[in-house]
Design an enzyme around this catalytic site. Sequence first.
Site, PDB file in Angstrom:
ATOM      1  N   ASP A 157       9.314  -3.823  23.240  1.00 16.56           N
ATOM      2  CA  ASP A 157       8.784  -2.465  23.300  1.00 16.56           C
ATOM      3  C   ASP A 157       7.558  -2.295  24.194  1.00 16.56           C
ATOM      4  O   ASP A 157       6.809  -1.344  24.050  1.00 16.56           O
ATOM      5  CB  ASP A 157       8.410  -2.015  21.881  1.00 16.56           C
ATOM      6  CG  ASP A 157       7.513  -3.025  21.168  1.00 16.56           C
ATOM      7  OD1 ASP A 157       6.822  -3.810  21.851  1.00 16.56           O
ATOM      8  OD2 ASP A 157       7.516  -3.047  19.923  1.00 16.56           O
ATOM      9  N   HIS A 163      -5.653  -5.485  17.114  1.00 11.32           N
ATOM     10  CA  HIS A 163      -5.750  -5.123  18.524  1.00 11.32           C
ATOM     11  C   HIS A 163      -5.039  -3.831  18.912  1.00 11.32           C
ATOM     12  O   HIS A 163      -5.122  -3.398  20.052  1.00 11.32           O
ATOM     13  CB  HIS A 163      -5.151  -6.246  19.377  1.00 11.32           C
ATOM     14  CG  HIS A 163      -3.650  -6.342  19.258  1.00 11.32           C
ATOM     15  ND1 HIS A 163      -3.046  -7.009  18.228  1.00 11.32           N
ATOM     16  CD2 HIS A 163      -2.662  -5.835  20.031  1.00 11.32           C
ATOM     17  CE1 HIS A 163      -1.727  -6.922  18.376  1.00 11.32           C
ATOM     18  NE2 HIS A 163      -1.470  -6.215  19.449  1.00 11.32           N
ATOM     19  N   ARG A 222      -3.782  -0.200  19.881  1.00 14.34           N
ATOM     20  CA  ARG A 222      -4.460   0.965  20.454  1.00 14.34           C
ATOM     21  C   ARG A 222      -4.773   2.017  19.405  1.00 14.34           C
ATOM     22  O   ARG A 222      -5.860   2.585  19.370  1.00 14.34           O
ATOM     23  CB  ARG A 222      -3.576   1.605  21.540  1.00 14.34           C
ATOM     24  CG  ARG A 222      -3.591   0.929  22.878  1.00 14.34           C
ATOM     25  CD  ARG A 222      -2.781   1.747  23.885  1.00 14.34           C
ATOM     26  NE  ARG A 222      -2.774   1.123  25.201  1.00 14.34           N
ATOM     27  CZ  ARG A 222      -1.879   0.233  25.589  1.00 14.34           C
ATOM     28  NH1 ARG A 222      -0.928  -0.152  24.753  1.00 14.34           N
ATOM     29  NH2 ARG A 222      -1.924  -0.290  26.806  1.00 14.34           N
TER      30      ARG A 222
END
Length: 377
Positions: free
Chosen positions: A103, A212, A214
């Site tokens: 992805d 981590h 976003r």
Amino acid sequence: MIEKKQSKIRVLVVFGTRPEAIKMAPIVNELKTRKSIETVVCISGQHREMLNQVLDTFEITPDYNLDIMKDQQTLFDITTAILSKVQIVLNNVKPDLVLVHGDTTTTFATALASFYLNIPIGHVEAGLRTNDVYSPFPEEFNRRSVSLISTLDFAPTETARENLISEGKNENNIWVTGNTAIDALKSTIDPNYTDENLEWVDNRRLIIVTAHRRENLGVPMVNMFKAIKRVLDENEDVCAIYPIHLNPQIRKLAYSIFRHEDRIKLIDPLDVVEFHNYMNKSYLILTDSGGIQEEAPSLGKPVLVMRETTERPEGIKAGTLKLVGIEEESIYKEFSKLLTDHDTYKKMTKLKNPYGDGTASKKIADIIELNFRNKNN
């Protein structure tokens, strides 16, 4: 059945991030054992140093490097750079099949370029869904988009296969293979592994932390870090190691909250061998990552997933994972419980991993050979 006139099946494998590389490396090495397949490797360079660590570990030398990485790159930068550069590679290699993974934006842009050139696409780890296009962002969009144009879909689980069928995919072009992340563990785990960080742990219970994503930047990540700090402050026999992502925002947040905490080590990202062995030495894992949700259960390690949703519901259903959200209190509560409720902890360590048995790469290579077996006719 896909038919071509070349003597060998030419497969172009494209990936660009560290997690992709870990999961694609076993496939690359399996494909290279097949006499009927010519394997060409292209990396985008979406990650650089972290990607190179994996390539070195699995002894893979790319044939092409798009080298797109730049400071503070945006999704616009990554997408447009890959689209323009991978077109040259596709035209040069003329592959029978382009193999992409999961992805990432590298996967999305490569699949789109292949579609524009009418080249068949094989999608590894196909069919994962949260059904919220913004969670995770942009991964949910990327994987859904690739599914629209993929030719061969390699689903890691039956649930992933059912997701694809429900979206109208031809079930004859979908195979349940397990996840190649489990394949990678076979070559990285060393029961006698140690280093100075693991020696620092001594007789304490080691917690591995990764964060981590976003969508978790800002308040959600602050919540995670505060909850972890509270638990560490309350449990003297517990320590944590957090390999921090290179993103400057994440590093700033982590150091601001953990700078005075002497029972958490903030370290640079680990290579794949190091990280797998750290997981193997851990008591439990807190993460917002995807791949760890698949790998850790094979090592008998409970995973607390610090997200609101997960595209890996099989682990939740099996009991190897627990979704704890992004609020400080919920993370604190579930983390504390696993440290004190030994029956719950023990149960999570004994469950079967729903993500496969370590033979996914072999199955994928077999399927590719099967689908191109008439290419000389």
